[in-house]
Design a protein around this motif. Structure first.
Motif, PDB file in Angstrom:
ATOM      1  N   TYR A   1       7.047  57.893 -15.857  1.00  0.00           N
ATOM      2  CA  TYR A   1       5.843  57.980 -15.020  1.00  0.00           C
ATOM      3  C   TYR A   1       5.011  56.611 -14.655  1.00  0.00           C
ATOM      4  CZ  TYR A   1       6.521  62.975 -14.414  1.00  0.00           C
ATOM      5  OH  TYR A   1       6.885  64.406 -14.095  1.00  0.00           O
ATOM      6  N   CYS A   2       4.841  56.130 -15.972  1.00  0.00           N
ATOM      7  CA  CYS A   2       4.364  54.707 -16.200  1.00  0.00           C
ATOM      8  C   CYS A   2       5.059  53.736 -15.172  1.00  0.00           C
ATOM      9  CB  CYS A   2       4.140  54.361 -17.416  1.00  0.00           C
ATOM     10  SG  CYS A   2       3.125  55.329 -18.400  1.00  0.00           S
ATOM     11  N   LEU A   3       6.334  53.531 -15.413  1.00  0.00           N
ATOM     12  CA  LEU A   3       7.015  52.623 -14.589  1.00  0.00           C
ATOM     13  C   LEU A   3       6.825  53.097 -12.941  1.00  0.00           C
ATOM     14  CD1 LEU A   3      10.230  52.421 -16.921  1.00  0.00           C
ATOM     15  CD2 LEU A   3       8.523  50.614 -16.604  1.00  0.00           C
ATOM     16  N   LEU A   4       6.971  54.377 -12.753  1.00  0.00           N
ATOM     17  CA  LEU A   4       6.834  54.737 -11.235  1.00  0.00           C
ATOM     18  C   LEU A   4       5.498  54.009 -10.695  1.00  0.00           C
ATOM     19  CD1 LEU A   4       7.254  56.496  -8.975  1.00  0.00           C
ATOM     20  CD2 LEU A   4       6.425  58.295  -9.933  1.00  0.00           C
ATOM     21  N   GLY A   5       4.125  54.253 -11.496  1.00  0.00           N
ATOM     22  CA  GLY A   5       3.060  53.752 -11.005  1.00  0.00           C
ATOM     23  C   GLY A   5       3.195  52.382 -10.962  1.00  0.00           C
ATOM     24  N   MET A   6       3.757  51.505 -11.846  1.00  0.00           N
ATOM     25  CA  MET A   6       3.897  49.969 -12.085  1.00  0.00           C
ATOM     26  C   MET A   6       4.515  49.709 -10.855  1.00  0.00           C
ATOM     27  SD  MET A   6       4.265  49.328 -15.931  1.00  0.00           S
ATOM     28  CE  MET A   6       4.684  47.998 -15.919  1.00  0.00           C
TER      29      MET A   6
ATOM     30  N   SER B   1       2.875  43.428  -3.224  1.00  0.00           N
ATOM     31  CA  SER B   1       3.818  42.474  -2.561  1.00  0.00           C
ATOM     32  C   SER B   1       3.945  42.845  -1.177  1.00  0.00           C
ATOM     33  CB  SER B   1       5.184  42.629  -3.222  1.00  0.00           C
ATOM     34  OG  SER B   1       5.032  42.331  -4.619  1.00  0.00           O
ATOM     35  N   LYS B   2       3.235  43.975  -0.600  1.00  0.00           N
ATOM     36  CA  LYS B   2       3.479  44.247   0.707  1.00  0.00           C
ATOM     37  C   LYS B   2       4.863  44.394   1.300  1.00  0.00           C
ATOM     38  CE  LYS B   2      -0.975  43.724   1.239  1.00  0.00           C
ATOM     39  NZ  LYS B   2      -1.993  44.831   1.297  1.00  0.00           N
ATOM     40  N   VAL B   3       5.464  45.220   0.350  1.00  0.00           N
ATOM     41  CA  VAL B   3       6.967  45.382   0.738  1.00  0.00           C
ATOM     42  C   VAL B   3       6.920  46.638   1.888  1.00  0.00           C
ATOM     43  CG1 VAL B   3       9.074  46.392  -0.091  1.00  0.00           C
ATOM     44  CG2 VAL B   3       7.810  44.585  -1.665  1.00  0.00           C
TER      45      VAL B   3
ATOM     46  N   MET C   1      11.637  47.310  -3.922  1.00  0.00           N
ATOM     47  CA  MET C   1      11.432  45.914  -4.164  1.00  0.00           C
ATOM     48  C   MET C   1      12.693  45.037  -3.891  1.00  0.00           C
ATOM     49  SD  MET C   1       8.488  45.389  -5.033  1.00  0.00           S
ATOM     50  CE  MET C   1       8.657  43.700  -5.680  1.00  0.00           C
ATOM     51  N   LEU C   2      13.966  45.562  -3.478  1.00  0.00           N
ATOM     52  CA  LEU C   2      14.879  44.725  -3.243  1.00  0.00           C
ATOM     53  C   LEU C   2      14.660  43.982  -1.768  1.00  0.00           C
ATOM     54  CD1 LEU C   2      17.920  47.300  -3.771  1.00  0.00           C
ATOM     55  CD2 LEU C   2      17.414  45.034  -4.976  1.00  0.00           C
ATOM     56  N   ASN C   3      13.583  44.597  -0.911  1.00  0.00           N
ATOM     57  CA  ASN C   3      13.441  44.001   0.122  1.00  0.00           C
ATOM     58  C   ASN C   3      12.037  42.867  -0.009  1.00  0.00           C
ATOM     59  OD1 ASN C   3      13.438  43.347   2.803  1.00  0.00           O
ATOM     60  ND2 ASN C   3      12.447  45.002   3.524  1.00  0.00           N
ATOM     61  N   SER C   4      11.681  42.645  -1.231  1.00  0.00           N
ATOM     62  CA  SER C   4      10.534  41.527  -1.524  1.00  0.00           C
ATOM     63  C   SER C   4      11.115  40.092  -0.968  1.00  0.00           C
ATOM     64  CB  SER C   4      10.196  41.903  -2.695  1.00  0.00           C
ATOM     65  OG  SER C   4       9.098  40.970  -2.877  1.00  0.00           O
ATOM     66  N   TYR C   5      10.031  39.545  -0.479  1.00  0.00           N
ATOM     67  CA  TYR C   5      10.501  37.998  -0.116  1.00  0.00           C
ATOM     68  C   TYR C   5      10.046  37.085  -1.259  1.00  0.00           C
ATOM     69  CZ  TYR C   5      11.599  38.904   4.751  1.00  0.00           C
ATOM     70  OH  TYR C   5      12.167  39.136   5.745  1.00  0.00           O
TER      71      TYR C   5
ATOM     72  N   PRO D   1      11.177  43.096  -9.923  1.00  0.00           N
ATOM     73  CA  PRO D   1      10.410  44.331 -10.273  1.00  0.00           C
ATOM     74  C   PRO D   1      11.149  45.569  -9.943  1.00  0.00           C
ATOM     75  CG  PRO D   1       8.923  42.925  -9.314  1.00  0.00           C
ATOM     76  CD  PRO D   1      10.226  42.264  -9.324  1.00  0.00           C
ATOM     77  N   PHE D   2      12.465  45.284  -9.364  1.00  0.00           N
ATOM     78  CA  PHE D   2      13.392  46.466  -8.956  1.00  0.00           C
ATOM     79  C   PHE D   2      13.919  47.054 -10.255  1.00  0.00           C
ATOM     80  CE2 PHE D   2      17.675  48.093  -8.219  1.00  0.00           C
ATOM     81  CZ  PHE D   2      17.393  49.104  -7.063  1.00  0.00           C
ATOM     82  N   VAL D   3      13.634  46.021 -11.454  1.00  0.00           N
ATOM     83  CA  VAL D   3      14.386  46.476 -12.559  1.00  0.00           C
ATOM     84  C   VAL D   3      13.390  47.634 -13.076  1.00  0.00           C
ATOM     85  CG1 VAL D   3      14.685  45.816 -14.967  1.00  0.00           C
ATOM     86  CG2 VAL D   3      15.283  44.285 -13.062  1.00  0.00           C
ATOM     87  N   MET D   4      12.065  47.484 -12.599  1.00  0.00           N
ATOM     88  CA  MET D   4      11.305  48.827 -12.959  1.00  0.00           C
ATOM     89  C   MET D   4      11.831  50.257 -12.624  1.00  0.00           C
ATOM     90  SD  MET D   4       7.462  47.228 -13.296  1.00  0.00           S
ATOM     91  CE  MET D   4       7.472  46.761 -11.497  1.00  0.00           C
TER      92      MET D   4
END
Length: 1427
Positions: free
Chosen positions: A192-197, A205-207, A398-402, A407-410
């Motif tokens: 749950y913490c990782l979900l919020g982060m 990042s405005k993804v 986060m795969l679509n972050s420029y 952070p996709f690892v989270m």
């Protein structure tokens, strides 16, 4: 070839010891082995079920994720499509609740209604509402806002409350296992913490233009998961025995609670949907739901996804239950469900990586370019919609972050934490112990599954089972049970006795030593009750056992030899108030009791034998088990013949009574058997499973297979098959089986001991209707009493038993003459008390009572239906008018009714046989006429055509679903052409002869054989004359022979005795010696085995003359009630005197010399003393030595002992002949020599520790049968039982006349009722024929094969209505059969998975197999039968 050589080698070994080494093995006595095909099938089924669980779970979970993605406001769908997909999501949540509603409604309709406790019901409904609220909010509101990967991971958090409760209540068998729920709680919280982060980083990042409102949805999603996790609160509570009162109350009215809660859950789902989307979002446009004529692709995608999610989630739940029941919890349940999430993720990523590149304008190198190009897709509705939206959803991560993608690892860690959290929370599933065929309520806490989280739902719903649980339902270990096998015998043949004894010995071999634990946790005793076991010797007037008992003794001895290569070890002969008792210790140490009933001392017939053993086993043995101080004490001065080590301990008969102290009446079972039943241990264990797992089951029966040869047996084979395939399964599924046949049924002790069951079962019939209901079908009446008291009777199709069936037409008709009225009487009794039975019995409902009323009505209309079917055949074949054909078809039944009233039974049966043959020809013509009618009409949609085709298809499919019985479909043609005989003539015969309450089968068989040798005065001719029945009026003593022919001699014992004396010179002129020590006699017996067999078969029927005229009502009553009449017998004379018998008695027996014994004891004892002959002693010594050292791993020492002791025996008895019985002095000397020789051998081999075992084996070899005195307390019990319930019946002449009148009156009423109902039906059809089809008819259009209308078929409404009703009945039974087949397969696979392995036979036991002889010079081998 190897088998032939092996048998030849064995025969050569036997030939060294006897000149008669030839053998005859009893059929079915071979050792049971696990068949490889069943073992492979078991693993194959487990693999198939496991794959089904995995595939259905993956499809259900994946389709739900796709639907939530399509319904997302951030998808590329328009608002109309989003509304439609959201509605599909709502239906996915509603579907499981709808299934629970239907199932609960079905149970409420078929079972009695229990008023719920409003407080408990309110508590349960409140929790259900919270769970439904959480599910609705998470699936309908939160998940559409998240991406598909987050939706896959977030569902793992629904286990958090279960983990917390496991920690609080410490629900672990070992203290260190508390780490599992602690880890689950920590991992879920971390997820749950990782979900919020993750969403914080996305927003920063405005993804994908992520807004701050995503945090609200994250919070709502976590809160919804917490609400959902309350769904499985009951699992923790039941494991810790908390809230026992609430849970026990819920069990009684759970169906009604689930009915209400399912409605509430549906309402909450609808409310959440409407409030959020109609009131808050205001996105619902009702006009958009009109999709008629457009958006076909939208409908197709939405409905397919809905069907896949709903069907696969239900299938996953069902296959999960099956996996647990077949003992494949790890491989087919836990592993597939734990792999569901990773499989869905892997499958989705593979599709994304392999298929996304084929989308238009999306060809790119990096993930950023791919996600950017998705907006360039021109027509989003022409592409692969599912693949397109899945790709868009993944691009929202986060795969679509420029800026940075790490952070996709989270998100990945979130998935790992959530998955590991619920796996560790459900760790107990991997170690759970599942009993055979456990109920679903014992496997899972809740009946409802959560379709949105099907994998987690099944794992969390699996019941935790702890050793401290107080309720019986959640015990891991099987409770020990005791089974009393009770077989009743009435004039069985030698082969029939061989079947039942072989079956009992097989069960002894399966159970093994009663002092050791068994995988199925049961102990058993065998009891055989022999009716009419004594006869009076003509010369001396001594009361001796008759030939049936002698046959039984020979069978026991021979079967013992087959299984052990030796004689019975411990045999006791006991005098009892009811006659006598023989007590045997079976090879593995279990007990066999043979109760010999003297009809001069105790009441005769099967029902009274059942009352006798029920009171003895449940009443007396239950009483002494509850009062241990009253248990009879064993005489410790007697050396135990069981111990191998010389210790003094309880003999088996005392050990069983001691074990009973710790076994409740609920776990005490009685297996009712007939004297000719053949079964295997598997059949018993499967029945035990039904009673052990379901407390309300009072009785369970198996699949009965008739055996024999001839057309009548062929007819019965298919009749039994149809009755079990369809009728019994329908009764089992929809309510309760009405009749558990007495030839093979297991009864629960507490059910028989219940009020108004056993006590009422002892009622003596005094009125005509009671004779029909109580004594003509005692097994059906007993089941009726159980049902009326609230007990359930079940049917297990995998429990096979075989019993002899009537092979002659006369015997068959007499048997059904007894069964038919009894079945009708008991069914009407149950229907009459239907309202009261529904209140008492949870398995019987008003609908089931209606079903039985319908079946009774259809059976009553059977004669009319057959008559009309014959009329149709006559009309088509002879081109008659319909009305005339009905008149013609009514002539034979009316003619036969007149015959039945005007002639005696034998004449009726003869005419019925002739008419049956004629009807068979007509039925054959009818079969082809129906086919011809379909050809003429140009369609098979005629009433008869549809009926014939549907019946044929249904029976073929049913047979194919019973692979082991599929061949019985061949006998269907025989059954079809015999329908008029079975459903018309037989019913008429049964009703008209309802006043005849004699047994009708074995008695009628003996009658013809008995009368022939008694007199030369043309007995056969007299019996064919109708006028001789008038002679029964005379009472002249000098005309005794004539009185006996017409059946009056059975009413007066002195007359029968006088008749025997008159024939004494003839019978005594050819006496048959028995057990003479002279060599000449023994050789004669061996030389002429066929003659001996024929003499026994012929003389057996001479000895019990109870002839009666089937037409004589008074004689019928006498055959039922004159149990105290004397019976004479021309027994085998024995030249062995009491002095000779005393010489054979050992030291223990000398102490009993002062006990006065009855005349029958000495001949029986002499028969068992044959084990002391030279040949038997040699074989017994070898077998005893090998058996006593079978587990000591001293093969060389064992063989030395066998060789040296055999040589010593040969030297000491070199002058003795093989058949000579040794005297006591010779036995003492021989025992001394053998003991010294054994001690010398053991000393040389330094194995003196085996001395006690070898010495005991020698003692057992030389032991003689024991004559014991019955314990005084038990003797007092039998005296009082006989006085109270089992005193031989001696009715007065006035009583017999009154009952005869009542039976006639009852017969007349029944015939009139049947006649009126069937005549009304035929007359109605007749007048419809006269009126014509043009006026009153139902028009059925006829179509050609190309679909064009070719005409109209006019059908009578009455006939169509009846055929339609009958078709519905068959369809209902067919559906019940399908349901029952599935659960029978589950039970069989479960049994095969837990089947006991037999010990491998020691090699030394195979080296020699001496010949086994009997008085018929038949030898039986046991090369395949030892452990």
């Amino acid at each position: 070839m190897e088998d032939l050589r092996y048998r030849g080698k064995k025969r050569e070994g036997r030939h060294r010891d006897t000149w008669d080494p030839f053998q005859l093995n009893p059929v079915g006595a071979e050792k049971e082995e696990k068949q490889r095909c069943f073992l492979l099938a078991q693993y194959l089924v487990a693999v198939i079920v496991g794959v089904a669980v995995l595939v259905s779970a993956v499809v259900a979970k994946g389709s739900l994720l796709v639907l939530s993605t399509l319904a997302s406001p951030k998808s590329g769908r328009n608002s109309q499509e989003q509304q439609f997909y959201m509605l599909m999501l709502v239906f996915c949540l509603v579907f499981p609740n709808f299934l629970v509603f239907l199932k609960s409604l079905w149970h409420c309709a078929l079972r009695k209604f229990v008023v719920p406790n409003m407080k408990t019901m309110g508590f349960i409904c409140a929790i259900e509402c919270l769970v439904s609220l959480g599910t609705s909010v998470l699936v309908l509101i939160v998940m559409p806002q998240f991406d598909i990967l987050t939706n896959l991971f977030i569902s793992g958090g629904v286990c958090i409350v279960s983990a917390v409760l496991q920690i609080l209540y410490r629900l672990q068998r070992e203290s260190w296992k508390i780490l599992f729920p602690i880890c689950s709680l920590l991992l879920t919280s971390a997820g749950y913490c990782l979900l919020g982060m993750d969403y914080y980083v996305r927003e920063s990042s405005k993804v994908d233009r992520q807004s701050k409102d995503c945090f609200y949805y994250v919070g709502v999603g976590i809160f919804s998961s917490l609400l959902i996790s309350f769904c499985w609160w009951e699992n923790t509570m039941q494991a810790k025995n908390r809230m026992q009162k609430t849970l026990s109350e819920l069990e009684s009215f759970k169906d009604f609670v689930f009915l209400i809660s399912s409605i509430l859950r549906v309402l909450i789902i609808g409310a959440v949907y409407l409030i959020y989307y109609a009131a808050i979002q205001k996105s619902i446009k009702w006009s958009d739901f009109n999709l008629a004529g457009k958006e076909q692709k939208l409908l197709q995608i939405g409905l397919v996804l809905l069907f896949l999610q709903a069907f696969c989630s239900a299938a996953c739940h069902w296959f999960g239950v099956v996996a647990c029941k077949i003992h494949a919890v790890r491989m087919s349940f836990a592993l597939p469900l734990c792999c569901t999430g990773p499989t869905v993720l892997c499958l989705g990523m593979v599709l994304f990586m392999t298929q996304a590149k084929y989308l238009e304008h999306t060809k790119s190198v990096s993930i950023l370019e791919f996600c950017a190009n998705l907006h360039l897709v021109k027509d989003k509705n022409t592409t692969n919609v599912v693949m397109f939206e899945m790709s868009r959803s993944i691009c929202r991560t986060m795969l679509n972050s420029y800026y940075f993608q790490w952070p996709f690892v989270m998100l990945a860690l979130e998935g790992v934490c959530m998955w590991a959290g619920f796996v560790t929370c459900t760790y107990y599933v991997w170690k759970i112990k599942v009993q055979r065929i456990e109920r679903t309520s014992q496997l899972f806490v809740r009946r409802l599954y959560e379709s949105a989280f099907i994998d987690l739902s099944l794992l969390l719903n699996t019941k935790m089972k702890l050793p401290k649980a107080q309720t019986n339902e959640i015990q891991d270990e099987l409770q020990s049970v005791v089974i009393y096998l009770c077989a009743t015998m009435w004039h069985e043949t030698y082969d029939e006795m061989l079947k039942i004894l072989t079956s009992m010995f097989r069960l002894d071999r399966y159970r093994g030593d009663p002092k050791e634990e068994h995988k199925d946790s049961f102990d058993f005793e065998c009891h055989i009750l022999v009716d009419d076991a004594f006869m009076t010797e003509k010369e001396t007037q001594k009361r001796l056992v008759n030939e049936y008992v002698e046959d039984l003794i020979h069978v026991v001895t021979e079967v013992y030899r087959v299984f052990t290569n030796k004689e019975p070890d411990d045999v006791s002969i006991i005098e009892t108030p009811y006659g006598g008792r023989l007590m045997f210790v079976l090879p593995e140490g279990n007990m066999l009791y043979v109760h010999l009933k003297d009809k001069q001392l105790i009441r005769n017939k099967k029902r009274w034998s059942q009352i006798m053993y029920m009171y003895y086993l449940l009443g007396w043995k239950g009483y002494i088990s509850k009062n241990p101080q009253k248990m009879p004490r064993m005489d410790t001065s007697r050396e135990s013949l069981i111990s191998m080590d010389g210790e003094i301990f309880l003999l088996p008969q005392f050990d069983n009574d001691n074990k009973r102290r710790f076994i409740s009446d609920d776990n005490t079972y009685i297996l009712a058997l007939d004297g000719d039943t053949d079964f295997h241990p598997k059949a018993v264990v499967l029945l035990v499973d039904r009673l052990r797992m379901y407390y309300n089951v009072g009785a369970a029966c198996g699949r009965i297979h008739p055996t024999g040869m001839g057309p009548m047996v062929w007819y019965q084979k298919f009749e039994y098959a149809v009755g079990h395939w369809l009728q019994k399964t329908a009764e089992h599924v929809f309510g309760s089986v009405l009749c558990s046949p007495g030839c093979f049924s297991l009864f629960r002790g507490s059910a028989l001991m219940d009020d108004n069951v056993l006590k009422k079962y002892t009622t003596t019939a005094t009125r005509g209707s009671e004779y029909v209901q109580y004594d003509q079908g005692e097994d059906r009446w007993l089941c009726t009493l159980l049902l009326q008291q609230g007990w359930r009777v079940e049917y297990n199709a995998a429990s096979d038993a075989y019993t002899n069936s009537p092979q002659e037409f006369k015997e068959f008709y007499n048997q059904r003459r007894r069964w038919g009225p009894s079945t009708l009487a008991n069914t009407l009794d149950l229907l009459h008390s239907g309202s009261e039975t529904v209140k008492r019995n949870q398995s019987i409902s008003g609908l089931y009572i209606f079903y039985q009323m319908f079946t009774v009505g259809s059976s009553i209309l059977g004669p009319a239906s057959v008559t009309l079917m014959i009329a149709g055949a006559i009309q088509f074949i002879f081109k008659m008018d319909g009305a005339i054909s009905i008149i013609v078809s009514c002539v034979p039944p009316v003619f036969y009714i007149i015959i039945c009233f005007a002639t005696k039974a034998n004449t009726q049966i003869t005419i019925a046989a002739i008419m049956s043959v004629l009807y068979a020809f007509l039925m054959t013509a009818s079969f082809f006429s129906i086919i011809g009618d379909m050809v003429v009409q140009g369609t098979f949609l005629t009433p008869t055509g549809v009926f014939l085709v549907s019946m044929a298809i249904m029976y073929v499919v049913t047979a194919l679903l019973h692979p082991q019985e599929c061949g019985l479909i061949i006998y269907g043609l025989m059954y079809f052409i015999c329908i008029p005989s079975g459903y018309l003539l037989l019913i008429i015969y049964s009703l008209v002869n309802m006043n005849n309450v004699s047994w009708g089968t074995r008695e009628s068989k003996e009658e013809g054989e008995e009368n022939k040798p008694k007199s030369i005065v043309c007995d056969k001719d007299c019996r064919l004359c109708c006028w001789d029945m008038k002679i029964q009026i005379t009472n002249e003593a000098e005309n005794v022979m004539l009185q006996q022919i017409v059946g009056l001699a059975g009413q007066k014992a002195p007359l029968l005795q006088l008749t025997k004396r008159e024939t004494q010179p003839q019978a005594a002129s050819n006496p048959e010696p028995q057990a003479k020590p002279e060599t000449i006699t023994k050789k004669d017996e061996v030389k002429n085995p066929p003659a001996d067999i024929n003499k026994k078969a012929a003389s057996k029927d001479l000895k019990f003359s109870t002839t009666h005229d089937d037409k004589d009502e008074e004689r019928s009553i006498t055959s039922h009630s004159s149990d105290s009449s004397n019976s004479s017998d021309a027994s085998h004379s024995s030249d062995a005197s009491d002095q000779d018998d005393d010489d054979f008695m050992n030291g223990d027996l000398e102490d009993m010399e002062d006990i006065p014994v009855k005349d029958w004891v000495e001949p029986v004892k002499t028969e068992f003393l044959k084990k002391l002959t030279y040949f038997n002693m040699k074989r017994n010594l070898q077998a005893q030595i090998r058996y006593s050292l079978r587990h000591k791993n001293q093969d060389d020492v064992c063989e030395d002992l066998v060789l040296m002791l055999t040589d010593t025996l040969n030297i000491k008895l070199s002058k003795a002949k093989p058949e000579d019985i040794l005297e006591q002095a010779e036995l003492d000397e021989l025992q001394h020599e053998l003991t010294n020789q054994a001690r010398h051998i053991l000393k040389n081999n330094k194995m003196m520790k085996l001395e006690k075992r070898v010495k005991r084996a020698i003692e057992k070899t030389l032991s003689a049968p024991q004559v014991q005195r019955l314990d005084e307390s038990e003797k007092d019990f039998w005296d009082k039982l006989i006085e109270r319930y089992l005193t031989p019946i001696s009715d007065s002449k006035e009583h017999k006349q009154r009952v005869s009148k009542e039976l006639k009156s009852l017969r007349n009423k029944a015939v009139f009722l049947y006649f009126i109902i069937n005549v009304l039906w035929v007359v109605a059809t007749f007048f419809l024929q006269l009126i014509g089809n043009d006026i009153i008819s139902i028009r059925i259009p006829k179509y050609s094969p190309d679909g064009n209308l070719t005409g109209v078929l006019k059908v009578e409404p009455l006939s169509l209505m009846f055929l339609f009703s009958f078709a519905i009945l068959l369809l209902v039974q067919f559906i019940a059969m399908l349901y029952h087949r599935v659960y029978t397969l589950i039970h069989v696979v479960s049994y095969r998975g837990t089947e006991k392995n037999y010990k491998e036979r020691d090699l030394e036991d195979e080296e020699e197999d001496p010949t086994i002889e009997n008085q018929y010079a038949i030898s039986i081998s046991s090369e395949d039968f030892q452990l």
